[in-house]
Design a protein around this motif. Structure first.
Motif, short mmCIF file in Angstrom:
data_model
loop_
_atom_site.label_atom_id
_atom_site.label_comp_id
_atom_site.label_asym_id
_atom_site.label_seq_id
_atom_site.Cartn_x
_atom_site.Cartn_y
_atom_site.Cartn_z
N ASP A 3 0.81 -1.22 0.00
CA ASP A 3 0.00 0.00 0.00
C ASP A 3 0.84 1.27 0.00
O ASP A 3 0.31 2.36 -0.21
N ALA A 4 2.15 1.16 0.22
CA ALA A 4 3.02 2.35 0.24
C ALA A 4 3.55 2.62 -1.17
O ALA A 4 4.31 1.83 -1.72
N ILE A 5 3.16 3.75 -1.73
CA ILE A 5 3.56 4.08 -3.10
C ILE A 5 5.07 4.22 -3.23
O ILE A 5 5.66 3.85 -4.25
N VAL A 6 5.72 4.74 -2.18
CA VAL A 6 7.18 4.89 -2.22
C VAL A 6 7.85 3.51 -2.30
O VAL A 6 8.80 3.31 -3.06
N VAL A 7 7.36 2.57 -1.52
CA VAL A 7 7.92 1.23 -1.53
C VAL A 7 7.70 0.57 -2.89
O VAL A 7 8.62 -0.02 -3.46
N PRO B 17 12.24 -9.11 5.84
CA PRO B 17 11.91 -8.04 6.77
C PRO B 17 12.29 -6.68 6.19
O PRO B 17 13.44 -6.46 5.82
N LYS B 18 11.32 -5.79 6.09
CA LYS B 18 11.60 -4.46 5.57
C LYS B 18 12.21 -3.59 6.67
O LYS B 18 11.82 -3.70 7.83
N PRO B 19 13.14 -2.70 6.32
CA PRO B 19 13.61 -1.72 7.31
C PRO B 19 12.44 -0.94 7.89
O PRO B 19 11.37 -0.85 7.30
N SER B 20 12.66 -0.35 9.06
CA SER B 20 11.55 0.21 9.83
C SER B 20 10.92 1.44 9.21
O SER B 20 9.80 1.80 9.55
N SER B 21 11.60 2.12 8.31
CA SER B 21 11.02 3.29 7.66
C SER B 21 11.31 3.26 6.17
O SER B 21 12.23 2.57 5.72
N GLN B 22 10.53 3.98 5.40
CA GLN B 22 10.72 4.02 3.96
C GLN B 22 12.07 4.63 3.61
O GLN B 22 12.71 4.24 2.63
N ASN B 23 12.54 5.58 4.40
CA ASN B 23 13.86 6.17 4.15
C ASN B 23 14.96 5.12 4.34
O ASN B 23 15.93 5.07 3.58
#
Length: 365
Positions: free
Chosen positions: A5-9, A101-107
């Protein structure tokens, strides 16, 4: 196909995938509902499925995706929370092939080259494996074109070298060491449920390539399956029979014997073989502590972690078993030790427990 759902991801993953010459992005979707609706039309080889999404989350979408597209490779993606770790491990039991596992933030995602490497390699290796199985082709190890030869680490063996087996242990082993990566949680679950007699007699030490939080939950799960104490290992604790010790995510586990009894050592040093925890430190240190009484099992996983440690175990007189190619999600780690001639047996995962029970009971193996 990406469902997040995150467009940046979605944009970041898309750029990474499209930059690979052997990959094509065929779908970028906002939630599980869209993924379920589109999968039959898109027909992807691999789905990257986010855990937390509106309308239909990843764990709810997973069985519907597998029903509509049997055999598709699904990699669950989630941030490092206890809830998401529990969901990801449950997804493996429901048919997901792996997780990341994705890092905790999009940055953090964009700034983590190791995350990009892991994601792309999982897509490549698991997608290739899925295509081979769908086509009825014999799987191949994910090893590079040459693999290190155990007796001469700077010489190499071709990947189709016939597997040469060593003799089985003449003496009853005093420790069971296990290394695993991709597909490991499922294989470990099968193994731990059936080796209660082994755990009663000796300590079991496991290094599974996993991040923090995930290893604690996996240990709890293995404890329930085995009906024995299982936990993340603690630095300095004495190693005793009847207990399963799991290397903590993000740190290496090894063993030492400064006194009468062996103890756990946990260190926060650099990754080894791109892994943290890595299997090699456990195997190599165990070779020094238990020598010919060490028995290691290398389960399914990508890469070659465990190869150097397996060589050390065999050089010290110990023994190594490996999961076979057909039952491995990826025949990288077990394939490398098998091809290097380090194994006393190469077995389907469903046969390993019976073999271990016989070996540790000093019965004819």
């Amino acid at each position: 196909m990406i469902a997040d759902d995150a467009i940046v991801v979605r944009g970041l993953f898309a750029r990474w995938i499209e930059a690979e010459p052997d990959m094509t992005l065929v779908g970028s979707l906002r939630n599980g509902r869209e993924a379920v609706d589109e999968i039959e039309r898109i027909k992807p080889d691999v789905v990257i499925l986010d855990v937390d999404m509106p309308e239909l989350d990843g764990i709810s979408a997973l069985p519907q995706l597998l029903a509509k597209c049997p055999g598709v490779t699904v990699i669950m993606a989630s941030t490092l929370t206890r809830r998401n770790a529990e969901i990801s491990l449950r997804a493996l039991a429901l048919g997901a092939t792996d997780y990341i596992p994705k890092p905790s933030s999009q940055n953090d995602i964009g700034a983590a080259p190791e995350f990009r490497r892991d994601l792309i390699e999982k897509i490549r290796q698991l997608g290739r494996r899925g295509q081979q199985r769908a086509a009825g082709l014999a799987p191949v190890t994910d090893a590079p074109s040459l693999v290190p030869q155990a007796k001469a680490p700077h010489h190499y063996l071709a990947p189709h070298t016939p597997i040469m087996l060593r003799a089985m242990p003449a003496a009853v082993p005093r420790v069971l060491l296990i290394g695993a990566s991709t597909g490991g949680p499922q294989a470990l679950g099968k193994l731990m449920a059936d080796i209660g007699p082994v755990i009663d007699r000796v300590p079991v030490l496991i290094t599974q390539h996993m991040p923090p939080t995930f290893t604690a939950i996996l240990a709890e799960h293995l404890g329930r399956l085995s009906k024995h104490p299982a936990r993340e290992a603690v630095h300095g604790e004495e190693i005793v029979p009847g207990t399963i010790y799991m290397a903590p995510g993000g740190r290496h586990m090894s063993v030492a014997q400064p006194g009468a009894a062996p103890v756990i050592e946990i260190v926060n040093s650099a990754p080894i073989n791109f892994c943290k925890p890595a299997v090699d430190p456990l195997f190599s240190s165990a070779a020094m502590v238990w020598g010919p009484r060490a028995l290691a099992v290398v389960l399914t996983g990508m890469g070659h972690d465990g190869l150097a440690g397996a060589h050390d175990i065999v050089h010290a007189g110990g023994h190594v078993l490996a999961q076979d190619e057909a039952s491995s999600v990826v025949w990288g780690m077990p394939g490398q030790v098998a091809l290097a001639g380090l194994c006393s047996a190469v077995l389907p995962v469903d046969d390993i427990a019976a073999k271990l029970n016989r070996l540790f009971a000093a019965e004819s193996a």
